[in-house]
Design a protein around this motif. Structure first.
Motif, short mmCIF file in Angstrom:
data_model
loop_
_atom_site.label_atom_id
_atom_site.label_comp_id
_atom_site.label_asym_id
_atom_site.label_seq_id
_atom_site.Cartn_x
_atom_site.Cartn_y
_atom_site.Cartn_z
N MET A 130 0.82 -1.21 0.00
CA MET A 130 0.00 0.00 0.00
C MET A 130 0.86 1.27 0.00
N ARG A 131 2.16 1.12 0.22
CA ARG A 131 3.11 2.23 0.15
C ARG A 131 4.18 1.84 -0.87
N GLN A 132 3.89 2.12 -2.14
CA GLN A 132 4.68 1.56 -3.22
C GLN A 132 6.15 1.96 -3.17
N ASN A 133 6.45 3.14 -2.64
CA ASN A 133 7.85 3.55 -2.58
C ASN A 133 8.67 2.60 -1.73
N THR A 134 8.05 2.00 -0.69
CA THR A 134 8.79 1.06 0.16
C THR A 134 9.11 -0.22 -0.60
N VAL A 135 8.26 -0.59 -1.56
CA VAL A 135 8.53 -1.78 -2.38
C VAL A 135 9.57 -1.47 -3.44
N PHE A 136 9.50 -0.28 -4.04
CA PHE A 136 10.48 0.11 -5.06
C PHE A 136 11.88 0.21 -4.46
N ASP A 137 11.96 0.50 -3.16
CA ASP A 137 13.27 0.62 -2.51
C ASP A 137 13.91 -0.72 -2.20
N LEU A 138 13.20 -1.82 -2.44
CA LEU A 138 13.71 -3.13 -2.05
C LEU A 138 14.84 -3.63 -2.92
N VAL A 139 14.84 -3.30 -4.22
CA VAL A 139 15.73 -3.98 -5.15
C VAL A 139 16.46 -3.03 -6.09
N GLY A 140 17.60 -3.53 -6.58
CA GLY A 140 18.37 -2.87 -7.63
C GLY A 140 18.59 -3.84 -8.77
N PRO A 141 19.28 -3.43 -9.84
CA PRO A 141 19.43 -4.26 -11.05
C PRO A 141 19.99 -5.67 -10.81
N PRO A 142 20.94 -5.90 -9.90
CA PRO A 142 21.49 -7.26 -9.80
C PRO A 142 20.66 -8.20 -8.94
N ASP A 143 19.55 -7.73 -8.39
CA ASP A 143 18.82 -8.50 -7.38
C ASP A 143 17.75 -9.40 -7.97
N VAL A 144 17.27 -10.30 -7.12
CA VAL A 144 16.10 -11.12 -7.41
C VAL A 144 15.03 -10.78 -6.39
N LEU A 145 13.84 -10.44 -6.86
CA LEU A 145 12.72 -10.14 -5.97
C LEU A 145 11.71 -11.28 -6.07
N VAL A 146 11.51 -11.98 -4.95
CA VAL A 146 10.51 -13.05 -4.88
C VAL A 146 9.29 -12.49 -4.16
N SER A 147 8.14 -12.51 -4.82
CA SER A 147 6.92 -11.97 -4.22
C SER A 147 5.92 -13.08 -3.94
N THR A 148 5.45 -13.13 -2.69
CA THR A 148 4.40 -14.08 -2.30
C THR A 148 3.18 -13.34 -1.76
N VAL A 149 3.08 -12.05 -2.10
CA VAL A 149 2.07 -11.18 -1.50
C VAL A 149 0.75 -11.31 -2.25
N GLY A 150 -0.17 -12.09 -1.73
CA GLY A 150 -1.47 -12.28 -2.36
C GLY A 150 -2.60 -11.82 -1.45
N PRO A 151 -3.80 -11.71 -2.00
CA PRO A 151 -4.14 -11.95 -3.40
C PRO A 151 -3.39 -10.98 -4.33
N PHE A 152 -2.82 -11.51 -5.39
CA PHE A 152 -1.99 -10.70 -6.26
C PHE A 152 -2.80 -9.65 -7.02
N VAL A 153 -4.06 -9.93 -7.30
CA VAL A 153 -4.89 -8.94 -7.98
C VAL A 153 -4.99 -7.68 -7.12
N LYS A 154 -4.97 -7.83 -5.81
CA LYS A 154 -5.08 -6.69 -4.90
C LYS A 154 -3.71 -6.09 -4.57
N TRP A 155 -2.71 -6.91 -4.32
CA TRP A 155 -1.46 -6.44 -3.75
C TRP A 155 -0.22 -6.72 -4.60
N GLY A 156 -0.36 -7.39 -5.74
CA GLY A 156 0.81 -7.88 -6.44
C GLY A 156 1.53 -6.91 -7.36
N LEU A 157 0.84 -5.92 -7.92
CA LEU A 157 1.46 -5.08 -8.94
C LEU A 157 2.64 -4.24 -8.45
#
Length: 363
Positions: free
Chosen positions: A57-84
């Motif tokens: 719900m605070r997208q900037n906190t998600v954008f701050d998680l990763v840089g180009p060399p990283d792998v982001l694994v997302s398990t945050v569901g329901p994805f229709v609500k929270w995944g984008l």
């Protein structure tokens, strides 16, 4: 291997399993989620891992998680609500993204809307690298390889034998509500098109019995045609419903009509999610009695079966956690964009990864 592997939704049922698998493989992932208390407790249990707070719900906190060399694994569901937010963060960073979504509506959105931006940024997005729908993509690819150039259609059926309502995590049950009321699609006549849920019912021979299953949207509708250019039709079915398959098919006809009413879909989703929250879920590591069984049949244009493949493995959560832990440590060889697992790793390597996660072809 990636500089950092970030598990977003680490304190959820599947997220914790994935984090534990990574630690067992000698990797120290970064844990991310909403609850600082739960994150810090989990990080301590897994050996003093790094953790950070992030909220969809605070997208900037998600954008701050990763840089180009990283792998982001997302398990945050329901994805229709929270995944984008996580998928968009990966596109912005140009990194690798893996998720556990089994929600057709979300899967279609990633392939249709984010493939272009991901290709331009250098990001590689791998949706549904889990029991549904990576296992079926593997089974379908193996059947198509065996069938050869004459294959024009592939049917995939999923069966979690021994599963019941209490064997599903809270996140899975909530996601299933969205699957029930959301839009579905299928690859027909060489293109992906919108269809209603449970439009078709067919049976597969599984564990010595003929078992019915209902059609659903899945990542296979995108992933298999990308590799097998001669395909004209892909069908994905969810089994294990027994006589409820026909009832669900009839219900989907009624549901399609009802959902045309103003606010019907959000209302159905709202009350459905609250209803499933009343059912208890499993504790970690307690679904071992469930067996995954995935069947794929490759057919020619006349409907004759050219090849059949059956894969059997552990319960879906166990398989998903092990597969994602394997994939997060591998270099993605496919071109940037939204990818299926065959495009991402190649068939032989992906089959080896699935086998290491416990999924193997029956004789």
């Amino acid at each position: 291997m990636a500089d950092r592997i970030v598990v977003f939704g680490a304190t959820g049922y599947t997220g914790e399993l994935i984090a534990a698998r990574l630690v067992a493989a000698g990797v120290r992932p970064v844990l991310a989620g909403r609850s600082e208390n739960r994150l810090s407790a989990l990080a301590e249990r897994l050996g003093g891992l790094e953790w950070t707070r992030a909220d969809a719900m605070r997208q900037n906190t998600v954008f701050d998680l990763v840089g180009p060399p990283d792998v982001l694994v997302s398990t945050v569901g329901p994805f229709v609500k929270w995944g984008l937010p996580a998928a968009r963060a990966a596109v912005a960073a140009g990194c690798t993204y893996i998720d556990t979504s089994g929600e057709p509506e979300f899967i279609r959105r990633l392939f249709d809307e984010l493939d272009g931006p991901a290709s331009r940024s250098g990001a590689r997005l791998l949706p549904s690298l889990s029991y549904e729908f990576a296992a079926g993509t593997l089974a379908g690819a193996l059947a198509l390889d065996e069938a050869g150039d004459g294959a024009a259609r592939v049917d995939v059926g999923y069966y979690a034998l021994g599963a019941g309502p209490t064997s599903l995590s809270a996140g899975t049950r909530e996601s299933l509500v969205g699957v029930t009321v959301g839009d579905h699609f299928a690859f027909r006549d060489g293109a992906v098109s919108t269809v209603r849920a449970a439009e078709r019912v067919r049976s597969f021979e599984v564990d010595g019995k003929s078992r019915e299953a209902v059609s659903i949207g899945g990542a296979e509708h995108y992933a298999l045609p990308a590799t097998y250019q001669g395909l004209r039709e892909v069908n994905v079915y969810l089994g294990g419903l027994g006589p409820l398959s026909r009832a669900l098919q009839a219900g989907s006809l009624v549901g399609t009509a009802v959902q045309k009413l103003p606010l019907a879909r959000p209302t159905m989703r709202f009350w459905g999610e609250r209803a499933v929250s009343l059912v208890g879920g499993p504790d970690a590591g307690t679904t071992g009695d469930v067996r995954s069984d995935i069947v794929a049949e490759a057919l020619d244009a006349g409907g004759e079966v050219l090849a059949r493949v059956e894969l059997v493995g552990p319960d879906p959560y166990d398989f998903t956690a092990s597969l994602i832990a394997w994939a997060a440590q591998r270099e993605v060889s496919g071109a940037a964009g939204v990818l299926g697992p065959i495009s991402a790793f190649g068939l032989s390597d992906f089959e080896a990864g699935a086998r290491s996660a416990g999924l193997a072809r029956t004789p």
